[in-house]
Scaffold this motif. Structure first.
Motif, PDB file in Angstrom:
ATOM      1  N   UNK A 185       0.804  -1.220   0.000  1.00 43.13           N
ATOM      2  CA  UNK A 185       0.000   0.000   0.000  1.00 43.13           C
ATOM      3  C   UNK A 185       0.836   1.268   0.000  1.00 43.13           C
ATOM      4  N   UNK A 186       2.160   1.141   0.099  1.00 33.81           N
ATOM      5  CA  UNK A 186       3.018   2.322   0.119  1.00 33.81           C
ATOM      6  C   UNK A 186       2.953   3.042  -1.222  1.00 33.81           C
ATOM      7  N   UNK A 187       2.627   4.331  -1.179  1.00 32.48           N
ATOM      8  CA  UNK A 187       2.527   5.127  -2.397  1.00 32.48           C
ATOM      9  C   UNK A 187       3.917   5.422  -2.936  1.00 32.48           C
ATOM     10  N   UNK A 188       4.126   5.180  -4.212  1.00 30.48           N
ATOM     11  CA  UNK A 188       5.394   5.479  -4.873  1.00 30.48           C
ATOM     12  C   UNK A 188       5.306   6.791  -5.641  1.00 30.48           C
ATOM     13  N   UNK A 189       4.203   6.989  -6.344  1.00 29.65           N
ATOM     14  CA  UNK A 189       3.999   8.199  -7.161  1.00 29.65           C
ATOM     15  C   UNK A 189       2.855   9.007  -6.552  1.00 29.65           C
ATOM     16  N   UNK A 190       3.159  10.052  -5.770  1.00 32.02           N
ATOM     17  CA  UNK A 190       2.097  10.826  -5.128  1.00 32.02           C
ATOM     18  C   UNK A 190       1.192  11.543  -6.127  1.00 32.02           C
ATOM     19  N   UNK A 191       1.752  11.976  -7.254  1.00 24.75           N
ATOM     20  CA  UNK A 191       0.945  12.729  -8.227  1.00 24.75           C
ATOM     21  C   UNK A 191      -0.196  11.883  -8.789  1.00 24.75           C
ATOM     22  N   UNK A 200      -1.030   8.714  -7.469  1.00 22.99           N
ATOM     23  CA  UNK A 200      -1.551   7.768  -6.490  1.00 22.99           C
ATOM     24  C   UNK A 200      -1.181   6.326  -6.765  1.00 22.99           C
ATOM     25  N   UNK A 201       0.010   6.084  -7.337  1.00 25.43           N
ATOM     26  CA  UNK A 201       0.443   4.730  -7.681  1.00 25.43           C
ATOM     27  C   UNK A 201       1.184   4.119  -6.502  1.00 25.43           C
ATOM     28  N   UNK A 202       0.743   2.939  -6.060  1.00 25.30           N
ATOM     29  CA  UNK A 202       1.359   2.232  -4.937  1.00 25.30           C
ATOM     30  C   UNK A 202       2.206   1.064  -5.451  1.00 25.30           C
ATOM     31  N   UNK A 203       2.963   0.458  -4.541  1.00 23.38           N
ATOM     32  CA  UNK A 203       3.811  -0.676  -4.916  1.00 23.38           C
ATOM     33  C   UNK A 203       2.971  -1.810  -5.502  1.00 23.38           C
ATOM     34  N   UNK A 204       1.783  -2.016  -4.964  1.00 28.16           N
ATOM     35  CA  UNK A 204       0.912  -3.066  -5.500  1.00 28.16           C
ATOM     36  C   UNK A 204       0.581  -2.811  -6.968  1.00 28.16           C
ATOM     37  N   UNK A 205       0.416  -1.547  -7.354  1.00 26.54           N
ATOM     38  CA  UNK A 205       0.131  -1.217  -8.753  1.00 26.54           C
ATOM     39  C   UNK A 205       1.333  -1.517  -9.642  1.00 26.54           C
ATOM     40  N   UNK A 228       4.464  10.085 -14.615  1.00 26.14           N
ATOM     41  CA  UNK A 228       3.795  10.925 -15.608  1.00 26.14           C
ATOM     42  C   UNK A 228       2.977  12.046 -15.025  1.00 26.14           C
ATOM     43  N   UNK A 229       3.127  12.325 -13.722  1.00 28.17           N
ATOM     44  CA  UNK A 229       2.321  13.351 -13.065  1.00 28.17           C
ATOM     45  C   UNK A 229       2.916  14.746 -13.166  1.00 28.17           C
ATOM     46  N   UNK A 230       2.400  15.650 -12.339  1.00 31.23           N
ATOM     47  CA  UNK A 230       2.789  17.056 -12.398  1.00 31.23           C
ATOM     48  C   UNK A 230       4.264  17.272 -12.091  1.00 31.23           C
ATOM     49  N   UNK A 231       4.862  16.406 -11.252  1.00 30.51           N
ATOM     50  CA  UNK A 231       6.269  16.623 -10.889  1.00 30.51           C
ATOM     51  C   UNK A 231       7.220  16.031 -11.917  1.00 30.51           C
ATOM     52  N   UNK A 232       6.684  15.439 -12.994  1.00 26.11           N
ATOM     53  CA  UNK A 232       7.498  14.869 -14.080  1.00 26.11           C
ATOM     54  C   UNK A 232       8.499  13.833 -13.572  1.00 26.11           C
ATOM     55  N   UNK A 233       8.111  13.084 -12.544  1.00 26.86           N
ATOM     56  CA  UNK A 233       8.953  12.005 -12.053  1.00 26.86           C
ATOM     57  C   UNK A 233      10.004  12.411 -11.048  1.00 26.86           C
ATOM     58  N   UNK A 234      10.062  13.686 -10.679  1.00 31.74           N
ATOM     59  CA  UNK A 234      11.120  14.112  -9.771  1.00 31.74           C
ATOM     60  C   UNK A 234      11.040  13.416  -8.408  1.00 31.74           C
ATOM     61  N   UNK A 235       9.829  13.055  -7.962  1.00 38.39           N
ATOM     62  CA  UNK A 235       9.678  12.436  -6.651  1.00 38.39           C
ATOM     63  C   UNK A 235       9.702  10.911  -6.712  1.00 38.39           C
TER      64      UNK A 235
END
Length: 421
Positions: free
Chosen positions: A332-338, A340-345, A368-375
């Motif tokens: 359930x840990x979120x990897x991509x906050x922009x 909402x992608x978690x490890x399970x995804x 592919x979110x607003x931060x362009x992968x920076x996070x």
């Protein structure tokens, strides 16, 4: 959209960019130095240790045109797209030095997306800007984390350091919690941290010491190939002994931590080398061979030995050792906050046949979110390397999409009145 030109454009005003701009400016070249922050100096002005170096380099900027608070959001050959205030500037340069530095990249853990969770660099930014609440605060890491904890305590913020062992540099007034950080808790804002020893400590700010990785988005946008060299911080662009980038466009150079992590003095000397190499390529450097050899000697002398050897091997075209990275966490840990992608995804995407970071982005939206992968890019690459048991260097990072920074529609699209004019 307006346009300007320069003989040399330098992107980034940390030690490398300042040294490159000052070196070229002293030679009488028309130099444009572009910095996305309001102040010059980069990380060296925020984190203690190199402020004197950068202040000295700033005094050498006579004759250099400086754009502060200006974000470069794309690079095509030697044409830079810059968001300057509320308008877009198109900069055409005869040569470009990319001194974009490195950024701390936090590896995800439960609660890392809560408000109030930041990197050590973010903590130093808060100290410098005076944006400190009443606390309490928590800091986790080693010696660098202890330095920040000391400063927070001196500023009147109650603070606790989470670390396996109490660093010798930690002052007595700072609280200490043995163990490692397990996670952060809260609704939207952080409220507490939990350690591996089962203890929970209340806090309103958490500063996490995180790995620093070279910022290479503009080099990728220009089509420059990359290799993975862990001793230099991760993926770095390919460059020759003059720090000129491999790729489709000539006279693109890289300097500082964007070429691989090293000491601040080494970053400055690499900026000097890149500037002299750019001037030589433009036919504007008398005694070029002698001056470039001098710059290379100075760079070697200022470098951390292990980093110098890795950089010299990269310059010579050597292929770094292949390394399989391993990082994982709770599903359930979120990897991509922009997005909402978690490890399970991510696991589901691999089960569906995803093999590359671009495949994962297509199936999940990660990077592919607003931060362009920076996070999330570093975490994705490390997770995918471990999940597929292949060297991380074989996972080509996703080519970032323009704009690399958010550009207001009003800046990118002229108003009817402007168009008519």
């Amino acid at each position: 959209m307006t346009g300007t030109s320069a003989q040399l454009a330098v992107v980034g005003a940390g030690p490398a960019g300042l040294a490159a701009a000052g070196e070229a400016g002293a030679a009488g070249v028309r130099v444009l130095l572009i910095e996305e922050r309001p102040a010059l100096g980069g990380r060296a002005m925020i984190v203690p240790g190199a402020r004197g170096l950068t202040e000295g380099l700033m005094r050498d900027l006579r004759g250099v045109e400086v754009w502060r608070h200006s974000a470069v959001w794309d690079l095509c050959r030697r044409t830079l797209m810059v968001l300057r205030g509320d308008r877009v500037e198109c900069v055409h340069a005869d040569a470009v030095v990319l001194a974009t530095g490195a950024r701390e990249t936090m590896l995800p853990f439960p609660g890392w997306t809560l408000r109030g969770v930041t990197t050590l660099e973010g903590g130093w930014e808060a100290v410098r800007a005076g944006r400190l609440g009443a606390g309490p605060a928590a800091v986790t890491g080693g010696t660098d984390a202890a330095m920040l904890a000391n400063r927070l305590q001196e500023r009147g913020v109650p603070v606790i350091l989470v670390a396996p062992e109490r660093p010798a540099a930690l002052i007595a007034a700072v609280g200490y919690a043995g163990g490692t950080l397990v996670g952060a808790r809260g609704a939207e804002d952080i409220e507490s941290v939990e350690t591996s020893r089962g203890a929970r400590h209340p806090c309103t700010m958490l500063c996490v010491e995180s790995p620093r990785c070279p910022v290479t988005g503009l080099a990728r946008r220009a089509g420059c190939p990359e290799v993975y060299e862990g001793r230099l911080g991760g993926f770095v662009p390919r460059y020759d002994p003059l720090l000129m980038l491999h790729g489709p466009a000539p006279r693109l150079f890289v300097a500082g931590d964007a070429a691989g992590l090293d000491a601040p003095r080494a970053a400055a000397e690499s900026g000097r080398l890149a500037a002299r190499a750019a001037l030589a390529a433009l036919g504007l450097l008398p005694d070029a061979e002698e001056k470039i050899a001098d710059a290379r000697r100075r760079l070697r002398a200022a470098s951390i030995p292990l980093h110098a050897r890795a950089r010299e091997a990269l310059m010579a075209g050597a292929v770094p050792d292949e390394v399989v990275e391993a990082w994982d966490g709770d599903p359930d840990t979120v990897v991509c906050p922009c997005e909402g992608v978690a490890i399970a995804d991510l696991r589901d995407a691999v089960d569906e046949g995803a093999q590359t970071p671009d495949d994962v982005r297509r199936l999940t939206g990660c990077t592919g979110g607003d931060c362009a992968g920076r996070r999330c890019e570093v975490a994705l690459l490390r997770w995918l390397s471990g999940a597929r048991a292949i060297p991380i260097g074989r996972l080509a990072p996703p080519r970032p999409r323009a704009p690399l920074h958010a550009v207001p529609l009003s800046a990118a699209v002229p108003s009817p009145a402007t168009a008519d004019a």
